[in-house]
Design an enzyme around this catalytic site. Sequence first.
Site, mmCIF file in Angstrom:
data_model
loop_
_atom_site.group_PDB
_atom_site.id
_atom_site.type_symbol
_atom_site.label_atom_id
_atom_site.label_comp_id
_atom_site.label_asym_id
_atom_site.label_seq_id
_atom_site.Cartn_x
_atom_site.Cartn_y
_atom_site.Cartn_z
ATOM 1 N N LYS A 93 0.862 -1.185 0.000
ATOM 2 C CA LYS A 93 0.000 0.000 0.000
ATOM 3 C C LYS A 93 0.897 1.234 0.000
ATOM 4 O O LYS A 93 1.760 1.386 0.880
ATOM 5 C CB LYS A 93 -0.871 -0.042 1.257
HETATM 6 C C1 E4P Z 1 -8.305 1.834 3.788
HETATM 7 O O1 E4P Z 1 -7.525 1.033 3.350
HETATM 8 C C2 E4P Z 1 -8.122 2.557 5.052
HETATM 9 O O2 E4P Z 1 -7.402 1.728 5.931
HETATM 10 C C3 E4P Z 1 -9.407 2.877 5.750
HETATM 11 O O3 E4P Z 1 -10.545 2.468 5.024
HETATM 12 C C4 E4P Z 1 -9.480 4.223 6.372
HETATM 13 O O4 E4P Z 1 -10.733 4.381 6.976
HETATM 14 P P1 E4P Z 1 -11.041 5.525 8.075
HETATM 15 O O5 E4P Z 1 -11.339 6.790 7.335
HETATM 16 O O6 E4P Z 1 -12.244 5.002 8.800
HETATM 17 O O7 E4P Z 1 -9.827 5.624 8.942
#
Ligand code: E4P
Length: 218
Positions: A83
């Site tokens: 990522k």
């Molecule tokens: C995606 O890969 C992220 O880890 C995640 O969906 C972030 O979500 P949040 O806005 O609830 O922290």
Amino acid sequence: MKFFVDTADTKEIRELAATGLLDGVTTNPSLIAKSGRKILDVIAEICDVVPGPVSAEVAATDYDQIMREAAVLRRIAKNVTIKVPLTPDGLRACKALSSDGAMVNVTLCFSAAQALLAAKAGATFISPFVGRLDDIGQDGMELIADIVQIYSNYDALKTEVLVASVRNPIHVITAAKLGAHVATLPPAVLRGLYSHPLTDKGLAAFLADWAKTGQTIA
Ligand code: E4P
């Protein structure tokens, strides 16, 4: 639509994997911090439990260090998805990693222009954050609609739309209606998809009537 779970809590992941409905896992630095564990240990354990893509996020922001961290993360297991942040260095790394056969999830996407760049950089997944857009008064689902439409205009763009920052079942259903490929859900939202009060009420009535018959099936 594929369902990923957005957590680094391995107990939750084991329980959800047992349902047979879990296609992958996403983590981020905040979720790893919340787990209180070392990233390499957590990702290795998750990859043992879930055969699908498991996103592990780099913590570096410059290209060379992103590539060094990605090399370490890729060694953990074949299903590790690197990522990277949606920045010039992140997309440069995306291009290099995807050309080398790695799965790459480009994260922190908040515009269709960013999503187009990520697809051109060979991303396996683009992660638009719908909840965080809703939080600032922009319609996160409009972004999903735009990205799905743009990608479908070009056969050469193979990137899957991975709806992130999901907050509720309506996000999931709207994203599915728009044709998004994947949604990554917090465990509570994933469990919430099962629920309907009429299911509970109907089951209670069936079981009460069944008890009156005095029968057993097995
Ligand atoms: C995606 O890969 C992220 O880890 C995640 O969906 C972030 O979500 P949040 O806005 O609830 O922290």
